[in-house]
Enzyme design. Structure first.
Site, PDB file in Angstrom:
ATOM      1  N   CYS A  81      -7.222  -2.822  -5.205  1.00 46.37           N
ATOM      2  CA  CYS A  81      -7.612  -4.017  -4.738  1.00 46.37           C
ATOM      3  C   CYS A  81      -7.466  -3.787  -3.248  1.00 46.37           C
ATOM      4  CB  CYS A  81      -6.883  -5.089  -5.425  1.00 46.37           C
ATOM      5  SG  CYS A  81      -5.020  -4.664  -5.085  1.00 46.37           S
ATOM      6  N   HIS A 108      -0.638  -7.343  -5.256  1.00 48.67           N
ATOM      7  CA  HIS A 108      -2.202  -7.635  -5.445  1.00 48.67           C
ATOM      8  C   HIS A 108      -2.796  -7.872  -3.895  1.00 48.67           C
ATOM      9  CE1 HIS A 108      -6.066  -7.833  -7.308  1.00 48.67           C
ATOM     10  NE2 HIS A 108      -6.128  -9.443  -7.190  1.00 48.67           N
TER      11      HIS A 108
END
Length: 789
Positions: free
Chosen positions: A312, A743
């Site tokens: 990510c 994330h």
């Protein structure tokens, strides 16, 4: 049809280590799921699309490889599940096989025979076809690596020496030796001490007394009591290696302390189980404040990137970059670059990404991809898998070649380096040039008041975020690690503005200074200012504190508006005619930043090591210096004295030819290499950094002391015109208490059809109209500001 080219091509099946591109084209994201399928070269296993773009033909024209295997894949109807899903018990995802989900059709064709179909039983074609179809593709390789955590033993577990044995308290009576905790207990396998662990992922309490025991005794190996199973597995951690390890003699080592593995009962989640649970939590909300699913967006410039497993950080940076005009103009080109090995060519892979992200060809709803299991009626797009790009930019890099979570800002700088040093064909400009500017440093001796100016070319800034805690009833909360504690931290910091961060960045600071005019051991004031400003200003907001030697993220809110704001006040002022300059012919050697040295010494690093770290990392960033120290702790000469020679001292000597050759192998000219080595005292590592930060104004003539341009000096990057208005274009946000977990997502301002100019959330493959952007902007990690005049 029998074909003479089968035997003439001398085909062999792919080796186990050979890349086989049999899922998507190496030059675009068309692949085996498209109607025409993908043509895999049976000589070198390049994958080329067979549709209207026909990159397979281009590869044939360049390589003269005649035979290809056309692969087409069609989805099978979804079968009803008859059994409950298997419970996840380890950090591995057991996916359906390809044959469970798809019907695959293959055909052999020969370009030399006008693309006619070839009898697949000819020669050794059956063996080659079987090898291609069974080979592990790039995408599958990355997925496997992402979800299978490999743990190994280390010298500390293999050579463990245990002290005199004694029996411990029973499992249900055991407590930490330094507090009353009865869970998250770690047994030192060397002496039998019980210490509580760190707070883990916001779900387990702990005060790090196990780590404190290691700091006091240097006993490295501990095992988590509650994780021991009768089968002989357990969480084993080596504090010396700062990583999870395995212990082949675990049963024996535990028996030494009276613990019979066969009688143990697993009572707590393992680190792996908690990591799996936490990874599932690191999701940015895909619902609005009223609980409705956010609206999926699709079309040009609205294509998501599939998460390859901890990728990510890469996806969020790419979405921000390709939203900028300079990257769109540079790489979204209709002509096709010609390369025999497109998967290994950075220019090709960047153009492939530009086409994939910007064209809108691949942004279409997929019924198998939904916002959540609770909203199956809202389909999202599948997203593009940038496996080739990730493999290419990570090649040879200690961190980016792995599948571990990485820091998004560090990745941005790494990508900038690769782009800047790569060829730019046909007179195309380096897009990183839009990020470059000149930063001026002014140093003034506090004794004689004489000054010295220095300029450096940069493509980013990293600004400190001031931390002002607001006292709360549970003031110790912020000193714990993990996601839940991080959330509690949101209310205990005073908000700041981006202007305050920039003010600190350019503020005066006192540094140690050996003044060539009034003598040694003087003090000086140092400040920075922008001599020029870039077209795009990349800003990293540093919100970290080191807690138990672990960089821990702090949620200090930084207010940034959408409206343009002026940076005129941050431009350097004209030099005063009354200033007296320090003599250049007596330039001192390398001078460490005493403030940073003090920070490193406070963390326990010896001064010599701190000075070396600053010398090798640019003398300006404590975090970079600390990372260098951790990476070089085991260097045999880490404590050996070294000479910090000045440029003047080294300027007279001709650079070592071997060092020039080393830099030449990296793509730099001899002239560039010699100049960089002279500027950095002959240090190759620092010369590479110098070359990346001084891409302009380097040439053979300069090295020889002669200017090829008898007129004006080379144009500096950036602009100094006023007014200098900048507008927030995109941000990268991170959710999680550490840069090594959590994330990343990107929020980008875009013109969207029927919506106007809005903020768009790129959460891996999910692309939606963003909600609650103002709150997210406060906690962004990387900001991209576009010059608006």
């Amino acid at each position: 049809m029998n074909c003479q080219h089968v035997s003439a091509a001398r085909l062999t099946p792919p080796r186990a280590t050979q890349a086989v591109h049999r899922e998507d084209c190496t030059q675009c994201f068309d692949g085996i799921d498209d109607p025409e399928g993908l043509n895999v070269c049976l000589s070198c296993f390049n994958g080329g699309c067979a549709g209207e773009r026909d990159h397979a033909v281009l590869h044939h024209l360049l390589s003269q490889h005649p035979l290809v295997l056309n692969i087409r894949r069609t989805k099978k109807p979804k079968a009803e599940r008859t059994e409950p899903p298997k419970k996840i018990s380890k950090l591995a995802i057991e996916a359906e096989s390809e044959s469970d989900k798809y019907d695959t059709h293959t055909t052999v064709m020969c370009y030399e025979c006008d693309g006619k179909e070839v009898e697949r039983t000819s020669g050794n074609l059956p063996e080659v076809i079987d090898g291609v179809m069974k080979a592990m593709t790039f995408a599958r390789q990355t997925e496997v690596q992402a979800w299978e955590q490999e743990m190994t033993s280390c010298e500390h577990t293999l050579c463990l020496q245990q002290e005199a044995p004694r029996k411990l308290e029973s499992q249900n009576l055991a407590t930490c030796s330094a507090c009353d905790l009865q869970e998250n207990l770690w047994l030192c396998l060397q002496c039998g001490n019980l210490g509580c662990g760190r707070a883990q992922f916001g779900v387990v309490d702990g005060s790090s007394h196990g780590l404190a025991h290691f700091d006091a005794t240097h006993h490295p190996v501990s095992v988590k009591l509650g994780s021991i199973t009768p089968e002989g597995t357990a969480d084993v951690y080596c504090y010396a290696c700062n990583d999870e390890k395995t212990d082949a003699e675990l049963a024996t080592h535990l028996a030494h302390w009276g613990i019979n593995i066969a009688e143990r009962e697993k009572t707590e989640k393992s680190l792996t189980e908690m990591q799996i649970e936490q990874n599932l939590r690191w999701e940015f909300s895909m619902t609005s404040e009223d609980g409705k699913e956010l609206k999926p967006l699709m079309g040009k410039g609205l294509t998501g990137l599939k998460n390859l497993g901890n990728s990510c950080y890469l996806a969020s940076i790419l979405q921000c970059l390709f939203a900028l005009p300079v990257f769109r103009k540079r790489y979204n080109l209709p002509d096709r670059p010609e390369s025999l090995a497109p998967a290994d060519d950075l220019e090709t892979q960047l153009r492939k990404l530009a086409d994939g992200l910007l064209s809108g060809r691949y942004a279409r709803p997929d019924a198998d991809v939904t916002a959540s299991e609770y909203s199956p009626e809202i389909p999202h797009q599948r997203g593009l898998a940038p496996a080739m790009f990730k493999a290419l930019i990570g090649k040879g890099h200690e961190e980016f070649s792995t599948m571990r979570q990485q820091d998004a800002f560090e990745f941005l700088l790494h990508l900038f380096k690769l782009i800047s040093r790569s060829p730019h064909p046909g007179g195309l400009e380096d897009p990183v040039s839009d990020f470059r500017f000149v930063l001026e440093q002014r140093l003034q001796c506090m004794g004689c008041s004489k000054v010295r100016y220095r300029t450096d070319i940069q493509d980013n800034i990293s600004v400190p975020v001031p931390v002002r805690r607001i006292p709360t009833e549970s003031s110790d909360v912020e000193m714990k690690e993990g996601g839940e504690e991080k959330d509690k931290n949101k209310g205990v910091f005073e908000p700041v503005t981006i202007k305050e961060c920039l003010d600190i960045f350019i503020a005066d600071e006192i540094v140690g200074f050996n003044c060539p005019s009034c003598g040694k051991d003087a003090k000086a004031t140092k400040r920075h200012a922008f001599k020029t400003l870039p077209e795009v200003l990349a800003v990293n907001a540093r919100r970290f504190e080191f807690i138990n030697w672990v960089p821990t993220k702090l949620d200090v809110p930084v207010a940034v508006g959408d409206e343009p704001f002026l940076l005129d006040d941050y431009l350097a002022k004209p030099h005063s005619a009354d200033e007296e300059l320090l003599p250049e012919d007596a330039e001192p050697g390398f001078q460490v930043d005493e403030g940073i040295v003090g920070q490193l010494e406070a963390m326990g690093f010896p001064r010599m090591r701190a000075e070396k770290a600053l010398y090798h990392t640019g003398n300006s960033d404590p975090e970079a210096a600390m990372n260098w120290l951790f990476a070089h702790m085991d260097d045999p000469d880490i404590d050996a004295p070294m000479s910090f020679a000045s440029k003047k001292e080294s300027a007279g000597a001709e650079p070592d030819e071997e060092k020039v050759s080393m830099l030449g192998a990296m793509g730099f000219t001899a002239g560039q290499a010699k100049k960089a080595l002279k500027e950095t005292g002959g240090d190759v590592e620092r010369a590479v950094e110098w070359l990346f930060s001084h891409p302009d104004g380097m040439g053979e003539d300069e090295v020889m002391g002669e200017s090829a341009d008898t007129g004006a000096s080379k144009k500096e990057p950036g602009r100094s015109e006023k007014p200098a208005h900048f507008e927030l274009q995109s941000i990268v946000c991170h959710k999680g208490g550490s840069i090594h977990a959590g994330h990343y997502v990107a929020f980008v301002r875009k013109e969207v059809e029927e919506e106007g100019k809005i903020w768009v959330l790129f959460n891996d493959e999910k692309v939606v109209k963003a909600s609650d952007v103002e709150e997210m902007k406060k906690f962004a990690y990387v900001y991209f500001f576009q010059r608006s005049n």
